[in-house]
Enzyme design. Structure first.
Site, PDB file in Angstrom:
ATOM      1  N   LYS A  87     -61.228  12.900  33.131  1.00  0.00           N
ATOM      2  CA  LYS A  87     -60.097  12.074  33.556  1.00  0.00           C
ATOM      3  C   LYS A  87     -59.156  12.870  34.460  1.00  0.00           C
ATOM      4  CE  LYS A  87     -56.436   9.229  31.383  1.00  0.00           C
ATOM      5  NZ  LYS A  87     -55.891   8.800  30.082  1.00  0.00           N
ATOM      6  N   SER A 163     -54.736   4.147  29.510  1.00  0.00           N
ATOM      7  CA  SER A 163     -54.739   4.751  30.834  1.00  0.00           C
ATOM      8  C   SER A 163     -56.101   5.335  31.228  1.00  0.00           C
ATOM      9  CB  SER A 163     -53.673   5.856  30.895  1.00  0.00           C
ATOM     10  OG  SER A 163     -53.987   6.914  30.003  1.00  0.00           O
ATOM     11  N   SER A 187     -54.671   4.921  24.858  1.00  0.00           N
ATOM     12  CA  SER A 187     -55.302   5.022  26.170  1.00  0.00           C
ATOM     13  C   SER A 187     -56.806   5.270  26.150  1.00  0.00           C
ATOM     14  CB  SER A 187     -54.631   6.124  26.995  1.00  0.00           C
ATOM     15  OG  SER A 187     -53.336   5.726  27.374  1.00  0.00           O
TER      16      SER A 187
END
Length: 476
Positions: A87, A163, A187
């Site tokens: 990520k 997220s 997330s």
């Protein structure tokens, strides 16, 4: 390589565990698998925006090196040749980490791998690139000033959540097998539910972090995969300790990837709404049916609520304080480049007093104590992961009845406050044909038990899959 008569004609449905066996028996090469992943990323990413960076050259070079090791029967580690992603909040040596923000720069040097990146490389994983995130991971959808909107492969007009939305899309389309997510309020679990994939938030401290998140002890790093087995494979690697993490917890014991055939002896508390959440009727129906399968597997299930009021204000205090910490390090020019929603939250954080923060700490402590007592009676708490379906992209909330992103994800953030392990397991499709997740929460440090139960439940519920050529959904 040996004859591929027993290998699927398409590689895009392989799991990481299956791929390792094919490497071992020389039926498939890491070069073939990595080339297949890169080709499908190139085809889907312009529309769905799961990746903000893909390094074809480095991935292919690493794949060739892995192929040579497998040909000699000398894999460097348990992930040798397995495609993975990181990520864009997490450091990667040689690649920029923009954190989805125009306030950052791609200029290097980028000299360090974060602990989780280093563990994957050490085990031989081939990192394909970096997945998209909203600015600083601040919200439950995935769009950013730098990289634009990330879309849900089940319906590209809808959000995949956030997220870790890019990682969720990559997992749903099998663009690599192991995807790193981070979870400061849901997330990992939000996009896992919205994309029909498996996501696991470990106990805080089980997976080492460095640098520390601005959200400090709210933020957990963990796997996002198509299957629980692949998450177990990944956890066995990324849970190895790193001296740079001063919050590191006790050693994770590791887990075999063979699911138990029964949940006999497991004590489950099933909360349909935590006592205060409004859940969509079709999501509730699917969750009830999934819980019936726990009963069929031999678990003892009692419908109950853990007994706490909505801790949204406690969570908001910690979250806004973390955002303020980021803002306080910026000059005026950088502040002008920020996502307005992030800036608003960070400025609110600047107004939090020390007394308010300490009161929130005391309430967090009491919530953690309450959940510890709950788990004296129950091995797992089970809830829906999300009370609503994915909603259109380009907005932070489903509609005007919500004031902020935490309002529509009430099942996830309480367990960031308590730092407990929590998984989202795909449980079915709603009335719109969109994925629904089942959340499993365990006592602190019961990570192996949560993963083992998830694996068994998944084996009963089956997998959700996509017709990836046109991004329409089916259930096998």
């Amino acid at each position: 390589m040996k004859s591929r008569s027993s290998v699927p004609t398409s590689l895009d449905d392989l799991t990481g565990c299956e791929c390792l066996e094919l490497y071992r028996t020389r039926q498939v090469s890491p070069v073939e698998v990595i080339d297949d992943c890169l080709s499908r990323i190139d085809a889907s990413n312009p529309r769905l925006n799961a990746f903000c960076l893909v390094d074809h050259q480095e991935a292919r070079s690493d794949a060739r090196a892995s192929e040579g090791r497998w040909m000699k029967g000398e894999p460097v580690g348990v992930l040798d040749g397995i495609p993975a992603t990181i990520k864009d909040l997490t450091l990667t040596r040689g690649w920029p980490t923009r954190r989805g923000s125009m306030s950052s720069s791609a200029d290097g040097p980028w000299l360090d791998d974060a602990p989780i990146t280093a563990r994957i490389r050490e085990a031989g994983g081939v990192i394909l690139g970096k997945t998209t995130t909203p600015e600083f991971g601040w919200k439950g959808v995935t769009d950013s000033p730098v990289y634009g909107i990330t879309r849900n492969p089940w319906n590209p007009d809808l959000t995949p959540g956030g997220s870790s939305g890019g990682a969720g899309v990559a997992a749903a389309l099998n663009l690599g097998f192991l995807h790193q997510g981070s979870d400061g309020g849901g997330s990992i679990r939000i996009p896992a539910s919205f994309t029909g994939t498996f996501g696991f938030k470990p106990t805080f401290g089980i997976v080492s972090q460095w640098p520390a998140s601005a959200m400090t002890t709210l933020s957990h790093l963990g796997p996002m995969t198509r299957t629980a087995a692949d998450a177990i494979l990944m956890m066995n690697v990324i849970s190895r300790k790193d001296a740079r993490d001063g919050y590191a917890g006790p050693a994770y014991p590791g887990l075999e990837v063979n699911p138990a055939k029964t949940l006999k002896g497991l004590r489950v508390g099933y909360s349909r709404d935590l006592g205060y959440v409004k859940v969509a009727h079709d999501i509730q129906r699917i969750t009830d049916k999934a819980v019936d399968q726990l009963l069929a597997l031999g678990a003892e299930v009692i419908e109950t609520n853990p007994g706490f009021a909505d801790p949204v204000e406690v969570f908001a205090t910690f979250w806004f304080a973390g955002a303020a910490r980021i803002l306080s390090r910026m000059n005026q020019k950088q502040r002008q480049l920020l996502d307005p929603g992030f800036l608003e939250g960070a400025e609110r954080g600047l107004r939090i007093t020390l007394a308010e923060f300490q009161e929130a700490e005391a309430m967090r402590f009491e919530l953690s104590a309450l959940m510890a007592r709950f788990h004296e009676d129950f091995d797992l708490l089970v809830t829906p992961t999300m009370p609503i379906a994915p909603f259109p992209v380009g907005r932070n909330v489903p509609d005007t009845s919500y004031t902020g992103w935490v309002d529509w994800t009430p099942f996830t953030y309480p367990f960031n406050l308590t730092q407990q392990p929590a998984a989202s397991v795909p449980s079915g499709l709603d009335n719109q044909g969109l994925p629904v997740g089942l959340q499993l929460v365990g006592a602190r440090y019961s990570d192996a038990a949560v993963l083992a139960a998830s694996h068994t439940i998944e084996s009963r519920l089956g997998h959700l899959s996509l017709k990836r050529n046109n991004f329409s959904a089916t259930v096998p």
